[in-house]
Design a protein around this motif. Sequence first.
Motif, PDB file in Angstrom:
ATOM      1  N   ARG A 185      46.243 115.665  53.526  1.00  0.00           N
ATOM      2  CA  ARG A 185      46.466 115.241  55.017  1.00  0.00           C
ATOM      3  C   ARG A 185      46.678 116.543  55.709  1.00  0.00           C
ATOM      4  N   VAL A 186      46.588 117.732  55.433  1.00  0.00           N
ATOM      5  CA  VAL A 186      46.601 118.949  56.286  1.00  0.00           C
ATOM      6  C   VAL A 186      45.794 118.753  57.269  1.00  0.00           C
ATOM      7  N   PRO A 187      45.848 119.110  58.559  1.00  0.00           N
ATOM      8  CA  PRO A 187      45.062 118.849  59.647  1.00  0.00           C
ATOM      9  C   PRO A 187      43.908 119.904  59.843  1.00  0.00           C
ATOM     10  N   GLU A 188      42.754 119.665  60.318  1.00  0.00           N
ATOM     11  CA  GLU A 188      41.743 120.616  60.410  1.00  0.00           C
ATOM     12  C   GLU A 188      42.407 121.761  61.284  1.00  0.00           C
ATOM     13  N   GLY A 189      41.938 123.053  61.178  1.00  0.00           N
ATOM     14  CA  GLY A 189      42.369 124.170  61.798  1.00  0.00           C
ATOM     15  C   GLY A 189      43.403 124.996  61.233  1.00  0.00           C
ATOM     16  N   ILE A 190      44.006 124.387  60.124  1.00  0.00           N
ATOM     17  CA  ILE A 190      44.982 124.948  59.284  1.00  0.00           C
ATOM     18  C   ILE A 190      44.764 125.132  58.031  1.00  0.00           C
ATOM     19  N   PHE A 191      44.856 126.176  57.386  1.00  0.00           N
ATOM     20  CA  PHE A 191      44.787 126.489  55.731  1.00  0.00           C
ATOM     21  C   PHE A 191      46.150 126.928  55.178  1.00  0.00           C
ATOM     22  N   ILE A 192      46.236 126.432  54.009  1.00  0.00           N
ATOM     23  CA  ILE A 192      47.379 126.616  53.152  1.00  0.00           C
ATOM     24  C   ILE A 192      47.194 127.706  52.206  1.00  0.00           C
ATOM     25  N   TYR A 193      47.823 128.865  52.256  1.00  0.00           N
ATOM     26  CA  TYR A 193      47.392 129.818  51.090  1.00  0.00           C
ATOM     27  C   TYR A 193      48.726 130.101  50.205  1.00  0.00           C
ATOM     28  N   ARG A 194      48.391 130.260  48.935  1.00  0.00           N
ATOM     29  CA  ARG A 194      49.560 130.291  47.963  1.00  0.00           C
ATOM     30  C   ARG A 194      49.417 132.043  47.439  1.00  0.00           C
ATOM     31  N   LEU A 195      50.564 132.508  47.729  1.00  0.00           N
ATOM     32  CA  LEU A 195      50.892 133.942  46.918  1.00  0.00           C
ATOM     33  C   LEU A 195      51.522 133.848  45.810  1.00  0.00           C
ATOM     34  N   ASN A 196      50.978 134.592  44.738  1.00  0.00           N
ATOM     35  CA  ASN A 196      51.843 134.739  43.568  1.00  0.00           C
ATOM     36  C   ASN A 196      52.104 136.151  43.376  1.00  0.00           C
ATOM     37  N   THR A 197      53.467 136.484  43.461  1.00  0.00           N
ATOM     38  CA  THR A 197      53.690 137.822  43.309  1.00  0.00           C
ATOM     39  C   THR A 197      53.884 138.218  41.991  1.00  0.00           C
ATOM     40  N   ARG A 198      53.742 137.400  40.984  1.00  0.00           N
ATOM     41  CA  ARG A 198      53.777 137.961  39.562  1.00  0.00           C
ATOM     42  C   ARG A 198      52.360 138.375  39.182  1.00  0.00           C
ATOM     43  N   SER A 209      37.381 122.848  56.490  1.00  0.00           N
ATOM     44  CA  SER A 209      36.541 121.850  57.268  1.00  0.00           C
ATOM     45  C   SER A 209      35.145 122.015  57.489  1.00  0.00           C
ATOM     46  N   SER A 210      34.547 121.130  58.330  1.00  0.00           N
ATOM     47  CA  SER A 210      33.086 121.120  58.398  1.00  0.00           C
ATOM     48  C   SER A 210      32.820 122.347  59.298  1.00  0.00           C
ATOM     49  N   LEU A 211      33.921 122.668  60.003  1.00  0.00           N
ATOM     50  CA  LEU A 211      33.403 123.955  61.057  1.00  0.00           C
ATOM     51  C   LEU A 211      33.687 125.180  60.461  1.00  0.00           C
ATOM     52  N   THR A 212      34.266 125.433  59.388  1.00  0.00           N
ATOM     53  CA  THR A 212      34.889 126.661  58.843  1.00  0.00           C
ATOM     54  C   THR A 212      33.567 127.185  58.125  1.00  0.00           C
ATOM     55  N   ASP A 213      33.632 128.824  58.632  1.00  0.00           N
ATOM     56  CA  ASP A 213      32.561 129.560  58.236  1.00  0.00           C
ATOM     57  C   ASP A 213      32.690 130.030  56.482  1.00  0.00           C
ATOM     58  N   ARG A 214      32.191 129.390  55.709  1.00  0.00           N
ATOM     59  CA  ARG A 214      32.474 129.430  54.143  1.00  0.00           C
ATOM     60  C   ARG A 214      31.977 130.846  53.786  1.00  0.00           C
ATOM     61  N   ASP A 215      31.114 131.543  54.486  1.00  0.00           N
ATOM     62  CA  ASP A 215      30.572 132.873  53.883  1.00  0.00           C
ATOM     63  C   ASP A 215      31.709 133.853  53.915  1.00  0.00           C
ATOM     64  N   THR A 216      32.466 133.625  54.986  1.00  0.00           N
ATOM     65  CA  THR A 216      33.730 134.803  55.157  1.00  0.00           C
ATOM     66  C   THR A 216      34.981 134.227  54.948  1.00  0.00           C
ATOM     67  N   LEU A 217      35.116 132.786  54.334  1.00  0.00           N
ATOM     68  CA  LEU A 217      36.268 132.286  54.105  1.00  0.00           C
ATOM     69  C   LEU A 217      37.041 132.943  52.637  1.00  0.00           C
ATOM     70  N   LEU A 218      38.324 133.344  52.743  1.00  0.00           N
ATOM     71  CA  LEU A 218      38.966 133.779  51.699  1.00  0.00           C
ATOM     72  C   LEU A 218      39.431 132.800  50.817  1.00  0.00           C
ATOM     73  N   THR A 219      38.911 132.525  49.543  1.00  0.00           N
ATOM     74  CA  THR A 219      39.408 131.545  48.721  1.00  0.00           C
ATOM     75  C   THR A 219      40.487 132.053  47.717  1.00  0.00           C
ATOM     76  N   GLU A 220      40.203 133.109  47.033  1.00  0.00           N
ATOM     77  CA  GLU A 220      41.128 133.789  46.093  1.00  0.00           C
ATOM     78  C   GLU A 220      40.835 135.081  46.146  1.00  0.00           C
ATOM     79  N   MET A 221      41.785 135.777  45.765  1.00  0.00           N
ATOM     80  CA  MET A 221      41.925 137.290  45.644  1.00  0.00           C
ATOM     81  C   MET A 221      42.939 137.728  44.749  1.00  0.00           C
TER      82      MET A 221
END
Length: 689
Positions: A185-198, A209-221
């Motif tokens: 239920r996280v609303p549109e316009g907000i991403f939740i990222y998780r950082l693992n320092t290990r 969301s439907s408006l998100t530019d998936r080509d430039t979206l950071l999913t993992e790194m």
Amino acid sequence: MSVVPQSAPPLVDNSEKMEDTMLNDSLLSDPEDEEDSQAGAGTILEAAFVDPAYSWPPAEGMGKNAVELEATQKLLEIDDNASIHTTDSEKARMRAPDPPMYKVTTTTETVSTSRCGFLKCCKQEDATLSQAFTDGPGANNKSLKAEHEAKKKSARNARKAYKARKRSSRKGKERSRREREKYARVPEGIFIYRLNTRDHSIQLMTEPSSLTDRDTLLTEMVIAGAFPSNDKSRRGIDLVGVDGSNATIVACDQRTAIAWLEGIDMMLGNKSRNKLGKKISGREWSKEKLSETERNQIEEHYLNLAAYSNKLIRTGGIPGQEGKKKDTTGGIYYSIDTQREDADDVDEEALESIAKRRAVIKDSWDFYRMICSLLRDRRKYDEVFRKMQLDPVYPYLNSMTGLNDPGDDGSDLSDKIIMQPEQPEYASMSKSQVCQALVKKAEKALPSLVEICKAMAGSLGMEEVGVGPIKEVSAAIRKAEKKYEGDVLKCTDYCRSLLVVKDFATLLALLELARDSFGPLIRRVKLSTLKDDHKSLPGGYRDCKINLELKDHICEIQIHIWPMWVVCGIDGFRHYRHCLEYKTDTFENPYDALVGLERKTMAELLVMAEEAVSDMPLDNIEWYHEKYILDYFAEVGLFLKHGLDVFAEITLRQLIALRCDSPDIGPDHHETWHLQKYLEQALRSQEKN
């Protein structure tokens, strides 16, 4: 924000399951298991970031409050540590066997009682069970001992297997299901990222969301470097992956960006966690000569403080601001979990330790901010005096000589000419007793001083008139020790008053009126601090003082000039006292107060700085928000000393724009020039023109 050990015992509402968990913990408490525990260092951070396809903060009426309610319900209340079911057979396999060297003898004694006499119709029987341990036949039997060791090893292996299953269950279907529900239920316009320092990884936890530019979206790194972004909101982080890829993420609030940047820099500076054999780009922490243990402790302490501060902001628990909750959506998602295998819950002692550390850092921040304020006001006094010297009557005033003014001949304050009349009885009295006698004389002289001030104010049309309280004995002794080598008779302000004149012309008229009205009573006229070739009082203040003798007691009239007075008002004496105590006239740059601080302390001070401005983001501040302008100016010093020159530049540009917009300051004011000098410093540090 919360700090919860990743492997803490689960919170279970069902009492039977809670009892089960307690039993499991007791089964897993064999001391021999501790040596097998491999505690991994690292931290998991989760926070809210902005979807570039949407504006942030949301426009008025676009559901900001709905975001608050929705996110609070889902992201703060769901238990993220699921328990796993333990069967009776598993408990039996994990329980350590009894040693073979004892024989257990069990006896049962039954006692019958009756409340109905010989009828014995209400008969009750109580059974008592007792056990006795004696040497058994297996005490010296080698085969039984070997069998016992085998069973013990089997139980230990069973416990290890249980631990592994318990850990893996948190990564299994149950946790996945809960996480899907958590972020659903996280609303549109907000991403939740998780950082693992290990493992240096960052991962997107929510669906685009439907408006998100998936080509430039950071999913993992897998992160190799992180730097402050030039985003004008000061919430951006530029990331570099080990594969050379680049991405920019923008947090929903400033403190998220700062805490994540600091956490990533700590992570990259810890070479023991670099298992990839790749070149990493740590900024500052990699330069610190610290052991792995020290780095892990510093990271834990810093992130605990950041989490604790964020929780205080979210719940309105900041001391002095109780009940003032901050409506900041980004903070709702902010969480920090310390990765530790088989760790205990954060207990009250740990929270108390964090609270005490915060109190220490908060005091340090308040002191540093006060230094910034004192030097700012000193610059204001200097600028005011420069303008006052343009007054046509100033050359005449500058040529005047005061009466009994030690400043005119450059003598030391300890050589003060005017002093309280010496009395024979003072020779046999202590300092405290002398001060008490002087206080009594001051009380008698006060009514006469009030009448004189009223008469002068009425003649010259002055509105600002004040009569100070009689100086206390303890204050007089302290002043004598600091300024007059302990001579309490040189304190001439036991009985004091103040007058505020509008300009130098009015001051000259007042001096002439005083000479004509009560000239024989005047013992000193001090003008030296108003001379262009004399030093000001500590902190930059300048005034005139008249001492007169009333009823065998020296009193003092402080005459303030309005342009000087208006800088600090009635708090001008506090400014003077602090500048005198902390010797602020010995340095020009308030940021010099940070010299010599450890990097860890500097990072913690930034947490306090963000706490101070938590309800006023940089892009919301207006020119009349003087309190926050000072807060941000103090924070700039931390940025410059901490290697966050980009954030310093962004903040300074905003402060300069605010000063230019101010109707009382403008682009040509000395404060604006002062900020521009620091901006030049920030640009030079980035090798910019």
